[in-house]
Design a protein around this motif. Structure first.
Motif, PDB file in Angstrom:
ATOM      1  N   CYS A 252       0.830  -1.204   0.000  1.00 30.89           N
ATOM      2  CA  CYS A 252       0.000   0.000   0.000  1.00 30.89           C
ATOM      3  C   CYS A 252       0.865   1.254   0.000  1.00 30.89           C
ATOM      4  O   CYS A 252       2.085   1.177   0.018  1.00 30.89           O
ATOM      5  CB  CYS A 252      -0.926  -0.019   1.206  1.00 30.89           C
ATOM      6  N   GLU A 254       1.459   3.185   2.330  1.00 34.49           N
ATOM      7  CA  GLU A 254       2.287   3.239   3.548  1.00 34.49           C
ATOM      8  C   GLU A 254       3.483   2.299   3.428  1.00 34.49           C
ATOM      9  O   GLU A 254       4.247   2.123   4.369  1.00 34.49           O
ATOM     10  CB  GLU A 254       1.456   2.818   4.774  1.00 34.49           C
ATOM     11  N   LYS A 256       3.410  -0.934   3.278  1.00 37.19           N
ATOM     12  CA  LYS A 256       3.224  -2.149   4.070  1.00 37.19           C
ATOM     13  C   LYS A 256       2.745  -3.249   3.110  1.00 37.19           C
ATOM     14  O   LYS A 256       1.930  -2.986   2.214  1.00 37.19           O
ATOM     15  CB  LYS A 256       2.162  -1.933   5.148  1.00 37.19           C
ATOM     16  N   HIS A 258       0.517  -6.046   2.465  1.00 42.13           N
ATOM     17  CA  HIS A 258      -0.701  -6.703   2.932  1.00 42.13           C
ATOM     18  C   HIS A 258      -0.852  -8.045   2.215  1.00 42.13           C
ATOM     19  O   HIS A 258      -0.851  -8.097   0.977  1.00 42.13           O
ATOM     20  CB  HIS A 258      -1.927  -5.835   2.624  1.00 42.13           C
ATOM     21  N   CYS A 313      -3.693  -0.714   9.496  1.00 44.79           N
ATOM     22  CA  CYS A 313      -2.731   0.090   8.752  1.00 44.79           C
ATOM     23  C   CYS A 313      -3.379   1.441   8.444  1.00 44.79           C
ATOM     24  O   CYS A 313      -4.596   1.519   8.257  1.00 44.79           O
ATOM     25  CB  CYS A 313      -2.365  -0.648   7.470  1.00 44.79           C
ATOM     26  N   CYS A 315      -3.524   2.938   5.836  1.00 45.60           N
ATOM     27  CA  CYS A 315      -4.173   2.964   4.521  1.00 45.60           C
ATOM     28  C   CYS A 315      -5.618   2.496   4.593  1.00 45.60           C
ATOM     29  O   CYS A 315      -6.367   2.667   3.641  1.00 45.60           O
ATOM     30  CB  CYS A 315      -3.405   2.074   3.540  1.00 45.60           C
TER      31      CYS A 315
HETATM   32 ZN   LIG Z   1      -1.583  -0.441   4.335  1.00 40.81          ZN
END
Ligand SMILES: [Zn+2]
Length: 432
Positions: A252, A254, A256, A258, A313, A315
């Protein structure tokens, strides 16, 4: 559809609901492979487990692991759970260390692949009006095809240029106005070098804004380097032929990762004992493909080390998160009792001003003793400043501070380390 997500129902599903969905799918899958495949049937019998024994997600521990060796032993189609007629596409890994791993897909498997790749590319910011230059190698390898399917599902334009012929890549990027680039991270840096040689400024002379990189272990420092060079946002893609190809995770904004856990059920285990570890602990990633028909993998040991998190998160996605891969456990080197991953060496080198991302690790074995040295190119500007011994010393100090190991560093002239248009060969083994 909410603009932020490709599939908001799944991507923002509360974790307890996701787990219910995983359990329903796991039960169905276990029964399916038990009834349709000789290998799984026999394996489950040996482990004394029947489909009815799977009552909770935790019961997955009763099932045996699947290893790369199993795939080799049952090469090419021993794990296929449908009639061969129902397979519509086949991919395979390069098989550099033995027989290739084969990935056969049914029509439905391709639907799943397009869906998870669309999610991933959407999460990177790819939209219908984008033009994706797909510079992964086309062929048996899953990479290029996964990106193509996902981007087309979104409705973006795909340029299937494949890897190599770098001058043509740059000309096409300029002329067609590519806004996204998919390839290995190391190849993107090589492309920037070639663009400069051709008289372009990679940052300002192209429309590129998104990079979709994978198939190689790369450090955060390398990511920053690529982002700065091209003026883009660089995203990580993680996947494996054994699971589906790319599309196992979606990174995403950010940054991260997923996990598309409605299709791929993750576990983290202790690589030595096989015991399940808690979220937040580092261990080996294990995946079960919950929805694949052609070649379902149950508890496949990836040999990749990572950490698994269940947390919200920024997002807005609720899908669980995995850390970036520290390295494949196969890449792990043990030097004077110290565990070293190539990615740690890359991080250290790129922390030094004046060094480029072009490096090679030389692994020398003398009897049972392994020693390492590093060859690295400085940037062109730094090379012209001379005093290269100072630069080598700085790199050695940085490596020492991170690894507590003395690793000799040799500065070699720019452009002297071989470039790759696919996976860069970072570790060279030499006998002494
Ligand atoms: Zn995220």
């Amino acid at each position: 559809m909410v603009e932020e997500f490709w599939n908001s129902k799944i991507e923002t599903m509360p974790l307890n609901e996701l787990k219910k969905l995983q359990l329903t799918r796991l039960k169905k899958l276990v029964r399916y492979v038990y009834e349709n495949n000789r290998f799984y049937h026999d394996r489950f019998k040996e482990s004394n487990v029947k489909p009815d024994d799977i009552k909770t997600l935790n019961d997955i521990k009763k099932l045996p692991f699947l290893t790369k060796q199993d795939l080799r032993d049952y090469y090419p189609f021993g794990l296929v759970c449908v009639e061969i007629d129902d397979i519509v596409e086949i991919h395979a890994s390069s098989g550099t260390t033995g027989k290739p791993v084969v990935g056969p897909y049914t029509k439905n498997d391709l639907e799943v692949w397009a869906e998870v790749m669309a999610r991933s590319l959407w999460a990177n910011g790819l939209r219908k009006n984008d033009i994706l230059q797909n510079a992964y190698g086309y062929g048996l390898f899953t990479g290029a095809h996964g990106f193509e399917k996902g981007a087309q599902r979104i409705g973006a334009t795909v340029i299937p240029i494949s890897s190599g012929n770098t001058k043509r890549q740059i000309a096409v990027m300029k002329d067609f106005g590519s806004t996204a680039l998919a390839c290995t991270p190391s190849y993107s840096l090589y492309m920037a070098e070639v663009a400069e040689e051709m008289g372009f400024d990679p940052k300002n002379d192209f429309k590129l804004k998104i990079g979709c990189f994978g198939a190689e272990a790369w450090s955060e420092e390398m990511r920053r380097n690529i982002e700065k060079t091209w003026g883009i946002t660089a995203h990580e893609h993680y996947g494996l032929t054994e699971i589906i190809g790319p599309g196992v995770v979606s990174e995403c904004k950010e940054k991260k990762l997923h996990i598309n856990a409605d299709h791929f059920l993750p576990e983290i285990i202790d690589p030595e004992t096989g015991e399940t570890l808690e979220p937040g602990e580092e261990g080996e990633l294990v995946f079960t493909t919950l929805t694949k028909e052609g070649f379902p993998a149950i508890r496949f040991r990836t040999r990749d080390l990572a950490v698994y998190y269940e947390e919200t998160c920024e997002c807005g996605r609720t899908l669980p998160i995995q850390s970036r891969i520290k390295g494949r456990s196969d890449d792990m080197m043990k030097v004077k009792g110290v565990i070293v991953f190539p990615s740690q060496i890359e991080s250290a080198l790129l922390n030094i001003n004046g060094l480029s991302g072009n490096y090679q690790i030389i692994k020398t074995k003398k009897g049972s003793i392994t020693s390492l040295s590093v060859e690295v190119e400085p940037t062109e500007e730094r090379y012209k400043e001379k005093h290269l011994d100072d630069l080598a010393k700085k790199a050695e100090d940085e490596l020492y501070s991170i690894l507590n190991l003395h690793i000799p560093v040799k500065i070699v002239p720019p452009q002297s380390i071989p470039r790759s248009t696919g996976k860069a060969k970072r570790v060279i083994e030499r006998e002494s």
